[in-house]
Design an enzyme around this catalytic site. Sequence first.
Site, mmCIF file in Angstrom:
data_model
loop_
_atom_site.group_PDB
_atom_site.id
_atom_site.type_symbol
_atom_site.label_atom_id
_atom_site.label_comp_id
_atom_site.label_asym_id
_atom_site.label_seq_id
_atom_site.Cartn_x
_atom_site.Cartn_y
_atom_site.Cartn_z
ATOM 1 N N GLY A 159 30.784 -7.660 -6.557
ATOM 2 C CA GLY A 159 31.757 -8.703 -6.803
ATOM 3 C C GLY A 159 31.292 -9.605 -7.933
ATOM 4 N N CYS A 160 32.192 -10.420 -8.421
ATOM 5 C CA CYS A 160 31.853 -11.303 -9.539
ATOM 6 C C CYS A 160 30.811 -12.333 -9.122
ATOM 7 C CB CYS A 160 33.103 -11.979 -10.081
ATOM 8 S SG CYS A 160 34.161 -12.731 -8.825
ATOM 9 N N TYR A 161 31.024 -12.967 -7.965
ATOM 10 C CA TYR A 161 30.053 -13.965 -7.518
ATOM 11 C C TYR A 161 28.685 -13.342 -7.240
ATOM 12 C CZ TYR A 161 33.686 -17.587 -6.778
ATOM 13 O OH TYR A 161 34.669 -18.529 -6.929
ATOM 14 N N GLU A 198 32.855 -17.939 -14.710
ATOM 15 C CA GLU A 198 32.261 -18.196 -13.410
ATOM 16 C C GLU A 198 30.874 -18.774 -13.637
ATOM 17 O OE1 GLU A 198 33.458 -15.337 -10.394
ATOM 18 O OE2 GLU A 198 31.321 -15.051 -10.099
#
Lengths: 350, 350, 350, 350
Positions: B153-155, B246
């Site tokens: 995932g991005c996080y 992010e």
Amino acid sequence: MAEKIRIGVLGASGYTGADLVRLGVRHPAIEIALLTANSHAGKPMDAVFPHFAFVDLPDLVTVEEADWSAVDAVFCGLPHGTTQEIISDLLARHPHIKVIDMSADFRLRDPDTYATWYGHEHRALGLQGEAVYGLTEHYATAIASARLVACPGCYPTASLLALLPIVGAGLVAADDIVIDAKSGVTGAGRGLKQNTLFSEAGEGLSPYSIAKHRHAPEIEQEISKAAGKTVYVNFTPHLIPMSRGELCTSYVRMVPGTSADDLRACLADAYQKAPFVHVARPGVVPQTQNVRGSNYVQIGVFADRIPGRAIVVSVLDNLVKGSAGQALQNFNLMFGLPETTGLEQLALFP
Amino acid sequence: MAEKIRIGVLGASGYTGADLVRLGVRHPAIEIALLTANSHAGKPMDAVFPHFAFVDLPDLVTVEEADWSAVDAVFCGLPHGTTQEIISDLLARHPHIKVIDMSADFRLRDPDTYATWYGHEHRALGLQGEAVYGLTEHYATAIASARLVACPGCYPTASLLALLPIVGAGLVAADDIVIDAKSGVTGAGRGLKQNTLFSEAGEGLSPYSIAKHRHAPEIEQEISKAAGKTVYVNFTPHLIPMSRGELCTSYVRMVPGTSADDLRACLADAYQKAPFVHVARPGVVPQTQNVRGSNYVQIGVFADRIPGRAIVVSVLDNLVKGSAGQALQNFNLMFGLPETTGLEQLALFP
Amino acid sequence: MAEKIRIGVLGASGYTGADLVRLGVRHPAIEIALLTANSHAGKPMDAVFPHFAFVDLPDLVTVEEADWSAVDAVFCGLPHGTTQEIISDLLARHPHIKVIDMSADFRLRDPDTYATWYGHEHRALGLQGEAVYGLTEHYATAIASARLVACPGCYPTASLLALLPIVGAGLVAADDIVIDAKSGVTGAGRGLKQNTLFSEAGEGLSPYSIAKHRHAPEIEQEISKAAGKTVYVNFTPHLIPMSRGELCTSYVRMVPGTSADDLRACLADAYQKAPFVHVARPGVVPQTQNVRGSNYVQIGVFADRIPGRAIVVSVLDNLVKGSAGQALQNFNLMFGLPETTGLEQLALFP
Amino acid sequence: MAEKIRIGVLGASGYTGADLVRLGVRHPAIEIALLTANSHAGKPMDAVFPHFAFVDLPDLVTVEEADWSAVDAVFCGLPHGTTQEIISDLLARHPHIKVIDMSADFRLRDPDTYATWYGHEHRALGLQGEAVYGLTEHYATAIASARLVACPGCYPTASLLALLPIVGAGLVAADDIVIDAKSGVTGAGRGLKQNTLFSEAGEGLSPYSIAKHRHAPEIEQEISKAAGKTVYVNFTPHLIPMSRGELCTSYVRMVPGTSADDLRACLADAYQKAPFVHVARPGVVPQTQNVRGSNYVQIGVFADRIPGRAIVVSVLDNLVKGSAGQALQNFNLMFGLPETTGLEQLALFP
């Protein structure tokens, strides 16, 4: 209302000064009698802030030209460091004037801490001792009888309202607090800086002043006082691509046997009679949109899935409850007016 | 280049699928042979994403209509939970196809954890065991020989790149990590939700999925592995009024005798040969603007003024290194291409 | 590619200079050999634009320090008015260098018009006569053999690409054109101005330079040439709360017997072989999102419900096709490279 | 104030309904007695709009459940087309209730025009004849005695306030008007649409509904009436990446012998006593920032450099003067209150 209270706004060409004027224009007990802005002296207010084109306001003058006899109260929105001597001189000559300072000049009680963080000795030590810290919900009695109120910074207001009751009640470890703070760009003021240009701040995000922001000692001063011991906090501000609004996500370690519900109950109890501080029901997530342009603060408490930890989220509008609104709230107390006078408007959403 | 590698993109009407197409169109070794989007089947791609009007692309088809014989590799940008059976079926019939999955379906190694967080038993347990976690810089060897790569995932990408080396080296307490994460709105996808409307998300900010975001177990899986013990982390995401980008602000407690400089040196060493992960010089603050639209990650380390604590800041573009870019980076490894092929473009700033 | 062409970028600390560098870094035939920025001389490029931290670039020097023998071509992104003497001097001493000027200094062919709009006599009249107007699609042949190309302004590029063919074909009244133009904030440059601060330009909109913007005479120069007579146009720019992108809504009166379809057909024909200018199908509305970060231009034509009138909408990225991208497109022609070299990347959307 | 006027808001879950509530809560003569929202019936208002968490409001009910005996006035913020029958039925049963409609249902006087633009015969023709067009500054007398007021659309309000006086005075050619209109995203309402998602509408710009927007016939109805002949106008709206605010740039051809100063004088005269419509001094450019969140309108007039043409710029907040604010302004007239009651607050800037 019989007679209006005549106010002056020093530094009316900045954002906090302008928001004070915006609110003051519609405050039923206020007459705006004086506006200063040294670099714009001689201009009408709407030459500096065109959204004032629709109301009558005094022209801008320099601080030196100000007719202090025309005012009963003065709000200071001057840059940090410049306020001390002006206020000192003003109060020496006009001791009856009440001063609500929105700058940082009188917030730190310890002169050494001030000197360390602001780079020079304080220039009005006597007044610094007299100044009351203007976190309305926690110093209301002292504010009501004060002559000089030092309004907290926006970040301290947002974080302290969330933390002081639970630290004071001994529910969380005062020396293990992380405050991850996020602010809109107005927090940086109206000065010309490259990093606050639209094309630089827009569509992006970054922390700034990491481990060296001047609001840290202010937060620590009050947390330490509530804890009964000197503590340090982790305070890390971030610049968010929006104009107004501030959110603090505070990460706390609870003392054994305490739950997030206990923290929420403690906060709800502390602010039961506070008209502007609302503790959200469980599950309701505070967002800055809820308070934009208003004097409200919203606080939410969430259990972390890590046992023993909790997350406290608090939001406010940095220019209103974080500055001009809280200044007016203090003004109301100082002049015996209902605390909410002129501050009832709800958030502008969307 | 002799012959191009023919790829298919499943879920081409979502943001990650579209960004894969954007990058794939200019990737010198790729021919885009198949685009699926069940709810838009039959349409040209530019009817769904008008910025593709300037290039030739295959029309959208349903997954059922897909001609798998026309592709050598498949990128999946399907909603979580829907990928397992499609991939399982696809690989059963076409075992030579290489799959790069951008969904969450194969990220969690433990089936119980998957079932707990996603609400149903995993539907392709065999493949789940085979899947390689696609955090390129940490699993490059396994990725190079994998048939199925589960991109993080991005996080998790943003936080793990910052934390894995220092946890693995034993420099920080693995069980005392707070990750305050901030993401642009594209992270929520292209689905129609009230909270991602412009007028709702704009000019405001809030945390969401507090203590229950599905990226938490993914982060913990890798941190635990690096620490050699099961740990929990505090992971709190926030929605920021920007489209892409992010930033993770990670608060760590260092083991005695360790300094922020040690953390920085450890990270610099870990990523010495990583073309996309850059450790910033002391004092340089990462900002998402630096990586917008690019596959780069920037990491900065800062001493806290609280002794023994440090702050690690990491940024990436959630749709590129956080999804489609990392997928292409893995694709490059899987097909023996230079890791940076098709990914060299710099951030679009301003 | 045998040997790279060595380029210099004058004014690399501005937005157009930086975007030239961003594109140049990935241009396969370019070696960036020189970067000037007088007020930042001595610094590395990433001290001025941190998104360049991930690539090697020469440090910034002053124009005076520049080693012209190290470059084959020079791109000028200097403020208007400062370019003339520098270029004049440079070409006198190094006549083999090719110059692509992104400033306004050589756009106006008539010296009197220049003097009227820029407030001083032109300081390099000889070169002004030599300069080729760099609207690539309309001056390609002359550009290919030019030594000095004066790239059009962003607004002229957006409006002229939409209007020149239909004016030239006599399909619309050249003296009854209203161009309502909208630009993102990067159009105002990186200089510090109050009106381009995030909190001033955000969440708001206004026209500016009404009836006195310097792009008006440039537009009129080319429209007049195409019309075969001197005309004036209504050109009214607006500042839009976004960073990149520009849209011109042009309102035209058609000559009797002409339809919007005729205009569209004329434009489609004119740009049939132009790789970057696309005429949208009927009903497709151009939007700046489609071209953000790319060199593409999209044009749409719409019948007004008022008989005899039509609306032509054109979009581009003001920093790419409106400046640095078009400069590179011209560079490609001047050095015999394929027109699209280094410019193929699609829009960054979302 | 003796007794408050009890109001109901139909469609309280939309943006215009919510802004009516925001203003109504602080209106000294209003008691909010009824809120309807069929799809959210049973919920508290702050479940739909969390910024109302700080005040007491009635829960949402369906229109069918509404207790009409509890209200003296009804504001309708229902979707277009649904209002007619509800209002018709309501007034048949409760003829004493005054209705202020913010939808489009009663704006067009000609039933054929209505049917053409809205796709069905009008369902309350009798009421349509009775309805007064609620452009306060131009229909104040009729509004004061009306039972049903049809508030204008946001675009008609912005453009007609700028154009009606100068068309009515015969100073400009009524049949040669181009209105290039720009609106923030709230103008599209709170419904879920892909093009109003943050990541789609942000950082970009486009026209929409070109030559077919339903506000065109409304504008033409009033311009034609003022001109004394049927005219068509060019009206082209654009979607701007901001939440609130609307700006119309109107391009007009003046009759011979007329100057921009004449237009300005005409407007200044027309609005001399209008508390919310301000004509800017020469050279002052209206911007939406000046009126955000307020009921003010600002109009500026500029000479074009093309002889005989002028540019009229008008700004308002589409949700306030463009909808809920004007509705309240009309309500004030209908109930004999000072026109400005509850509407005095200035713009929220920045």
